[in-house]
Design an enzyme around this catalytic site. Structure first.
Site, PDB file in Angstrom:
ATOM      1  N   LYS A 206      36.768  44.162  49.579  1.00  0.00           N
ATOM      2  CA  LYS A 206      35.656  43.217  49.453  1.00  0.00           C
ATOM      3  C   LYS A 206      36.097  41.974  48.686  1.00  0.00           C
ATOM      4  O   LYS A 206      36.476  42.054  47.526  1.00  0.00           O
ATOM      5  CB  LYS A 206      34.471  43.835  48.704  1.00  0.00           C
ATOM      6  CG  LYS A 206      33.259  42.902  48.763  1.00  0.00           C
ATOM      7  CD  LYS A 206      32.211  43.177  47.721  1.00  0.00           C
ATOM      8  CE  LYS A 206      32.379  42.432  46.439  1.00  0.00           C
ATOM      9  NZ  LYS A 206      32.103  40.983  46.492  1.00  0.00           N
ATOM     10  N   GLU A 280      42.852  45.075  37.091  1.00  0.00           N
ATOM     11  CA  GLU A 280      43.444  43.810  36.633  1.00  0.00           C
ATOM     12  C   GLU A 280      42.294  42.980  36.108  1.00  0.00           C
ATOM     13  O   GLU A 280      41.497  42.459  36.894  1.00  0.00           O
ATOM     14  CB  GLU A 280      44.120  43.083  37.806  1.00  0.00           C
ATOM     15  CG  GLU A 280      45.245  43.853  38.465  1.00  0.00           C
ATOM     16  CD  GLU A 280      46.519  43.853  37.640  1.00  0.00           C
ATOM     17  OE1 GLU A 280      46.566  43.219  36.566  1.00  0.00           O
ATOM     18  OE2 GLU A 280      47.467  44.520  38.064  1.00  0.00           O
TER      19      GLU A 280
END
Ligand code: NAP
Ligand code: MG
Length: 501
Positions: A206, A280
């Site tokens: 996404k 991250e």
């Protein structure tokens, strides 16, 4: 300072007297917009099982050009049933085609994606700039070539996977779910997809709501490269779609890039499951300048470190730690340099600082800058004119910043530099590490031994020495502390996409 006459041809051509230029002011240029056709569709569907399909809800949302506030395209809004269809397709591909294919065959597809991306590089650069607001020189010279480089690099690994964990054997995880942010839309797709695919995994990805277009254009390339249906699936929408992608039972692993805040929500929601995860997250990097550094180069590095991509960079050098003996000199040079940054039309090849990605982000930056003024830091902004339409923010330098100020602690994710000083290397390390984050840092000094010592003491995933914001697909990237865990790039990045036995 000496006044010099401008040789501006454009103003002379128009019969106006050439403006008087003071050295250090911005030289007027004619507009030089990039003209390649971005080949946008009016409406994009979801990319599921190798085809673009309408969302089950029939709903779409607009993707906006942040430099003009104009609508670029309509993007499909996925619902839970669409996410499920995407995962079912991915599982089928993992079981029947991609997961069983020898690595040397997968490599051919990855090489094909890289080459097709190179063929359409200009088109992708313009699309990226229109949708996200970053200057064309960055999307053209950094984002698109780096994205292609990631596919090339991982194509090279696909037939050598036995060397990812020498002496042991590796196998794909199966299906992985991936969610990415808006600051490097295409490049983050490449960082996520290339290692996962090289390892033999199938993906549901996404992109961010404000920047879905280049992910969907990449889906066109994936079709052209003839990847088996279901290997890559792209579902679009906002945070709820992201939550559905992360929370679905099929993926064996989820990979997220975004804010620490959302990363924590995802980690909490997956606690107790056996899903693998990589995160991250945010950053608040220190760029540390010693008195023996090459000052002019360091000033360029600081400018690049924070104003590159409007500061929409997780590893941006948003805190400058400068050695006291050179602090005044560095600050004076920085102010001079900032005055000649060109802020404006991202499509113009001369633009240095483009548009802020969204109105919400502009609001967040503005609020944090106000807090900096309120808390007593000294603000400097060039007087450059800003376009009347679109979301723009002047490059900003704060001096006299204290460690307690919000602008020294919180991720601003905008073109705002906070300047602090230090007297000893120990104080520099102490201040640099005094943050919840640990993604990146920079050290500028003439002494190699000092670089080595600092790089072991700084708690950051990446430490750049006498440079900043340098990337290579072979070089792993990732965080310490609240900047997350897992690595992307290099052999280490591949290890996060396989089972090792
Ligand atoms: P964000 O708000 O965390 O969003 C990141 C992605 O997660 C978007 O696709 C977002 O969707 C989606 N999302 C939102 N809520 C979610 C939820 N509850 N569950 C699952 N997904 C959800 O971050 P951002 O503002 O887009 O990006 C900026 C942040 O990313 C910064 O903090 C930056 O430091 C970080 N970043 C880190 C790295 C790195 O490598 N460490 C790289 C780039 C950026 P929508 O946006 O569509 O709503
Ligand atoms: Mg947009």
């Amino acid at each position: 300072m000496p006044a010099i006459k401008s040789p501006s041809l454009s103003s002379r051509r128009r019969g106006r007297p050439a403006p008087e230029l003071i050295f250090g002011d911005l030289w007027p240029y004619d507009p030089a917009p990039e003209t390649a056709d971005p080949k946008l569709k009016a409406r994009y569907g979801l990319f599921i099982n190798g085809r673009f399909v309408a969302p089950k809800s029939g709903k779409h949302f607009d993707s906006i050009n942040p430099a003009t506030e104009g609508k670029l395209a309509e993007i499909a809004l996925a619902g839970a049933a669409d996410v499920h269809a995407a995962y079912t397709a991915a599982q089928r591909a993992a079981d029947t085609t991609w997961g069983r294919m020898p690595g040397r065959e997968r490599a051919k597809y990855l090489f094909r994606i890289a080459r097709l991306l190179q063929d359409r590089a200009r088109e992708f650069a313009v699309a990226e700039t229109l949708d996200g607001g970053k200057p064309i020189k960055e999307s053209r010279d950094f984002d698109v070539p780096m994205a292609a480089a990631h596919f090339f690099y991982h194509a090279g690994w696909a037939d050598k996977l036995a060397y990812v964990a020498p002496g042991r054997s590796v196998a794909p995880l199966g299906v992985v779910g991936q969610v990415i942010p808006w600051n490097f839309p295409l490049l983050m797709c490449a960082w996520k997809l290339a290692p996962a695919l090289a390892m033999g995994n199938c993906v549901v990805l996404k992109p961010a709501e404000t920047t879905s277009i280049t992910a969907l254009k990449l889906a066109e390339i994936i079709q052209d490269a003839d990847l088996p249906p279901g290997v890559v699936n792209i579902v679009t929408g906002a945070g709820e779609v992201g939550a559905a992608v992360m929370g679905h039972p099929i993926p064996a692993k989820v990979a997220f890039t975004g804010s620490t805040e959302v990363g924590k929500i995802i980690m909490r929601s997956l606690a107790g499951t056996d899903k693998k995860m990589t995160m991250e997250l945010g950053g608040k990097a220190a760029n540390i300048i010693f008195d023996d550094a090459p000052i002019d180069q360091a000033v360029e590095g600081i400018i690049n470190g924070i104003f590159f991509n409007q500061g929409h960079v997780c590893c941006a050098g948003s805190r400058l730690l400068v050695h006291e003996p050179v602090a005044d000199r560095v600050l004076a040079k920085l102010k001079q340099r900032v005055q000649v940054l060109r802020v404006g039309d991202p499509l113009d090849k001369n633009t240095d600082v483009g548009a802020i990605n969204s109105k919400e982000q502009l609001g967040r930056i503005t609020a944090l800058v106000k807090s900096g003024v309120r808390e007593g830091a000294e603000l400097f902004q060039p007087a450059c004119p800003l376009p009347a339409k679109g979301w723009f923010f002047r490059p900003t330098i704060f001096s006299n910043v204290a460690m307690s100020h919000r602008i020294a602690r919180e991720e601003i994710f905008g073109p705002v530099l906070s300047v602090l000083t230090f007297r000893t290397p120990e104080e520099a390390v102490e201040k640099a590490n005094n943050t919840a984050y640990g993604l990146s840092a920079g050290v500028w000094t003439d002494k190699g031994s000092r670089i080595l010592k600092m790089s072991t003491e700084l708690k950051a995933g990446v430490v750049w020495a006498n440079t900043y914001n340098k990337f290579d697909p072979a070089s792993p990237f990732g965080g310490y502390k609240e900047s997350g865990f897992g690595r992307e790039g290099g052999r280490q990045g591949l290890l996060d996409y396989c089972q090792v036995t």
